[in-house]
Design a protein around this motif. Structure first.
Motif, PDB file in Angstrom:
ATOM      1  N   PHE A  99      52.684  11.810   6.140  1.00 42.15           N
ATOM      2  CA  PHE A  99      51.297  11.550   6.539  1.00 42.15           C
ATOM      3  C   PHE A  99      50.943  12.331   7.808  1.00 42.15           C
ATOM      4  N   LEU A 100      51.858  12.430   8.751  1.00 39.73           N
ATOM      5  CA  LEU A 100      51.591  13.212   9.967  1.00 39.73           C
ATOM      6  C   LEU A 100      51.385  14.687   9.643  1.00 39.73           C
ATOM      7  N   SER A 101      52.205  15.200   8.756  1.00 37.08           N
ATOM      8  CA  SER A 101      52.066  16.591   8.328  1.00 37.08           C
ATOM      9  C   SER A 101      50.730  16.817   7.632  1.00 37.08           C
ATOM     10  N   THR A 102      50.367  15.887   6.785  1.00 36.90           N
ATOM     11  CA  THR A 102      49.092  15.988   6.070  1.00 36.90           C
ATOM     12  C   THR A 102      47.921  15.892   7.044  1.00 36.90           C
ATOM     13  N   ALA A 103      48.020  14.995   8.009  1.00 42.37           N
ATOM     14  CA  ALA A 103      46.942  14.831   8.989  1.00 42.37           C
ATOM     15  C   ALA A 103      46.683  16.125   9.748  1.00 42.37           C
ATOM     16  N   ALA A 104      47.766  16.833  10.076  1.00 43.10           N
ATOM     17  CA  ALA A 104      47.636  18.074  10.831  1.00 43.10           C
ATOM     18  C   ALA A 104      46.961  19.176  10.025  1.00 43.10           C
ATOM     19  N   ARG A 105      46.975  19.057   8.707  1.00 42.44           N
ATOM     20  CA  ARG A 105      46.458  20.130   7.841  1.00 42.44           C
ATOM     21  C   ARG A 105      45.338  19.671   6.907  1.00 42.44           C
ATOM     22  N   ILE A 106      44.858  18.459   7.075  1.00 46.08           N
ATOM     23  CA  ILE A 106      43.958  17.872   6.085  1.00 46.08           C
ATOM     24  C   ILE A 106      42.708  18.713   5.835  1.00 46.08           C
ATOM     25  N   ASP A 107      42.217  19.408   6.836  1.00 46.30           N
ATOM     26  CA  ASP A 107      41.017  20.226   6.625  1.00 46.30           C
ATOM     27  C   ASP A 107      41.327  21.567   5.972  1.00 46.30           C
ATOM     28  N   ALA A 108      42.616  21.934   5.935  1.00 47.69           N
ATOM     29  CA  ALA A 108      42.990  23.246   5.396  1.00 47.69           C
ATOM     30  C   ALA A 108      43.526  23.188   3.967  1.00 47.69           C
ATOM     31  N   VAL A 109      43.888  22.006   3.498  1.00 50.93           N
ATOM     32  CA  VAL A 109      44.456  21.916   2.143  1.00 50.93           C
ATOM     33  C   VAL A 109      43.372  21.509   1.155  1.00 50.93           C
ATOM     34  N   ALA A 110      43.470  22.047  -0.050  1.00 53.32           N
ATOM     35  CA  ALA A 110      42.446  21.790  -1.073  1.00 53.32           C
ATOM     36  C   ALA A 110      42.537  20.375  -1.625  1.00 53.32           C
ATOM     37  N   VAL A 111      43.758  19.876  -1.834  1.00 52.00           N
ATOM     38  CA  VAL A 111      43.957  18.555  -2.432  1.00 52.00           C
ATOM     39  C   VAL A 111      44.956  17.785  -1.550  1.00 52.00           C
ATOM     40  N   PRO A 112      44.459  17.034  -0.578  1.00 52.25           N
ATOM     41  CA  PRO A 112      45.356  16.349   0.350  1.00 52.25           C
ATOM     42  C   PRO A 112      46.349  15.396  -0.318  1.00 52.25           C
ATOM     43  N   GLY A 113      45.951  14.731  -1.390  1.00 52.06           N
ATOM     44  CA  GLY A 113      46.863  13.820  -2.080  1.00 52.06           C
ATOM     45  C   GLY A 113      48.060  14.549  -2.668  1.00 52.06           C
ATOM     46  N   ALA A 114      47.824  15.706  -3.232  1.00 55.44           N
ATOM     47  CA  ALA A 114      48.908  16.510  -3.791  1.00 55.44           C
ATOM     48  C   ALA A 114      49.807  17.039  -2.684  1.00 55.44           C
ATOM     49  N   TYR A 115      49.215  17.469  -1.591  1.00 51.82           N
ATOM     50  CA  TYR A 115      49.992  17.949  -0.446  1.00 51.82           C
ATOM     51  C   TYR A 115      50.877  16.826   0.086  1.00 51.82           C
ATOM     52  N   LEU A 116      50.317  15.626   0.169  1.00 51.76           N
ATOM     53  CA  LEU A 116      51.063  14.465   0.642  1.00 51.76           C
ATOM     54  C   LEU A 116      52.249  14.164  -0.269  1.00 51.76           C
ATOM     55  N   ARG A 117      52.023  14.104  -1.565  1.00 50.74           N
ATOM     56  CA  ARG A 117      53.111  13.831  -2.511  1.00 50.74           C
ATOM     57  C   ARG A 117      54.203  14.883  -2.428  1.00 50.74           C
ATOM     58  N   THR A 118      53.814  16.137  -2.339  1.00 47.44           N
ATOM     59  CA  THR A 118      54.797  17.207  -2.202  1.00 47.44           C
ATOM     60  C   THR A 118      55.592  17.041  -0.914  1.00 47.44           C
ATOM     61  N   SER A 119      54.926  16.660   0.158  1.00 42.96           N
ATOM     62  CA  SER A 119      55.618  16.439   1.436  1.00 42.96           C
ATOM     63  C   SER A 119      56.619  15.285   1.342  1.00 42.96           C
ATOM     64  N   VAL A 120      56.244  14.231   0.649  1.00 42.03           N
ATOM     65  CA  VAL A 120      57.156  13.090   0.479  1.00 42.03           C
ATOM     66  C   VAL A 120      58.383  13.515  -0.335  1.00 42.03           C
TER      67      VAL A 120
END
Length: 65
Positions: free
Chosen positions: A38-59
């Protein structure tokens, strides 16, 4: 514009914890991976197209490490 971090957290937190616990077993390691994702996603949330997918990949990547 896509959803914000608050909405993403509300929608995905329980599922991400369940995923991490499935991969790592119950305990603090799974919870740490989810919070780090979630911290990683928060830092990039405006730059990623699909935050949910980015989050799952990070997990998943965090569990694999």
């Amino acid at each position: 514009m896509h959803e914000g971090l608050d909405e993403l957290f509300e929608r995905e937190f329980d599922a991400m914890v369940a995923l991490a616990r499935l991969m790592l077993g119950p305990g603090p390691d799974a919870d740490d991976v989810v919070m780090t994702a979630f911290l990683s996603t928060a830092a990039r949330i405006d730059a990623v197209a699909v935050p949910g997918a980015y989050l799952r990949t990070s997990v998943v990547n965090g569990c694999r490490r």
